[in-house]
Design an enzyme around this catalytic site. Structure first.
Site, PDB file in Angstrom:
ATOM      1  N   LYS A   2       6.786   3.421  -4.160  1.00 14.10           N
ATOM      2  CA  LYS A   2       7.812   3.248  -5.194  1.00 14.10           C
ATOM      3  C   LYS A   2       9.204   3.624  -4.683  1.00 14.10           C
ATOM      4  CE  LYS A   2       5.168   1.568  -8.325  1.00 14.10           C
ATOM      5  NZ  LYS A   2       5.287   0.138  -8.677  1.00 14.10           N
TER       6      LYS A   2
ATOM      7  N   TYR B  82       1.556   6.797  -3.484  1.00 14.46           N
ATOM      8  CA  TYR B  82       2.157   6.056  -4.595  1.00 14.46           C
ATOM      9  C   TYR B  82       3.674   6.197  -4.555  1.00 14.46           C
ATOM     10  CZ  TYR B  82       3.165   4.588  -9.395  1.00 14.46           C
ATOM     11  OH  TYR B  82       3.672   3.952 -10.505  1.00 14.46           O
TER      12      TYR B  82
ATOM     13  N   SER C  57       9.079  -0.444 -11.131  1.00 15.01           N
ATOM     14  CA  SER C  57       8.858   0.721 -10.284  1.00 15.01           C
ATOM     15  C   SER C  57       8.217   1.789 -11.159  1.00 15.01           C
ATOM     16  CB  SER C  57      10.177   1.201  -9.665  1.00 15.01           C
ATOM     17  OG  SER C  57       9.980   2.358  -8.876  1.00 15.01           O
TER      18      SER C  57
END
Length: 280
Positions: free
Chosen positions: A153, A149, A135
């Site tokens: 994650k 993004y 991650s």
């Protein structure tokens, strides 16, 4: 040390490359996936007897399941699964194109979800296994310009938190790795930028963007050290739930969690006030 077999997505660069090199050098077997088979010619030449390779784009869901099944069939047992393939997408949410958003989610989130799902029947069947999900410190914190993004994650961390509990009875451990900045090619070659909207020049999103556009900036993290810790973690029992790697990751995550906890504490009375009361 007993030889292990590792399945790693994205071994052509970044953490995947560093991990494959360290594992092969110490005598383990690596089943690695790449999008370009020529990108690891040097590894094939040096470690041909211990390197199994397959071409894979994790956005091709059917191929994810086919490649995983083939790897287990040909290698018999795989001890560790490393979900590593992914990239960054930087830009204010309004700036990003529909195609960029779709591809980011398909790669970082859906690709990782389907990879883990594909491996679970095999790991259950062999009675043990370890999964490492790469991650980011951005899976616990968020900065402007990284909305998509972060969405991937934070999303994969929630998925892994739940799955780790689901598969624990089968002797399968799951660890989420949260690196900060590292001296790989991720920052400048593993990150894509959305088109600019000039109105966002006053937004902090463009200040963050500038950091990725500046090719002279250097990250603090040592990828060799980070990868060694990831590798060593598979011998820990039970599996560590999370690994924060890098001083920047520690401080960023600590600040984010502290702020969230402080905000939650301020809402305690309000939260309790919404419980159903038999007394009205």
């Amino acid at each position: 040390m007993k030889e292990k077999t590792w399945f790693i997505t994205g071994i052509s660069s970044g953490f995947g490359r560093h991990m494959a090199e360290q594992l092969l050098e110490r005598g383990d077997r690596v089943a690695g996936t790449v999008r370009d088979m020529n990108s690891v010619d040097d590894l094939k030449k040096k470690y041909a007897d211990r390197l199994w390779l397959a071409r894979l784009d994790v956005t091709d869901i059917q191929s994810v399941y086919e490649v995983v099944d083939l790897a287990f069939k040909q290698l018999d047992k795989i001890d560790v699964i490393v979900s590593n393939a992914g990239y960054g997408l930087i830009g204010a949410a309004e700036e990003l194109t529909i195609d960029q958003i779709t591809h980011q989610v398909s790669t970082n989130l859906l690709g990782s979800i389907h990879l883990i799902r594909a491996t679970l029947p095999h790991l259950r069947s062999q009675g043990e296994g370890r999964i490492i999900q790469i991650s980011s410190s951005g899976g616990q914190s968020a900065y402007p310009g990284g909305s998509l993004y972060h969405a991937t994650k934070w999303g994969i961390e929630g998925f892994c938190d739940a799955v780790g509990q689901e598969v624990a009875p089968f002797n399968i451990g799951l660890t989420i790795v949260e690196p900060g900045g590292a001296r790989t090619n991720f920052r400048h070659h593993g990150t894509k930028l959305g088109p600019k909207i000039e109105a966002y020049a006053i937004s902090p999103a463009h200040k963050v963007r500038g950091g990725f556009e500046d090719s002279s900036s250097i990250s603090i993290g040592d990828p060799e050290k980070m990868v060694k810790i990831m590798i060593d973690s598979v011998d820990q029992q039970p599996a560590p739930k999370r690994l924060a790697l890098g001083s920047d990751a520690y401080y960023t995550i600590h600040q984010s969690l502290s702020d969230r906890l402080s905000e939650l504490e301020l809402q305690k009375e309000l939260a309790f006030s919404t419980d159903f009361s038999v007394n009205g």
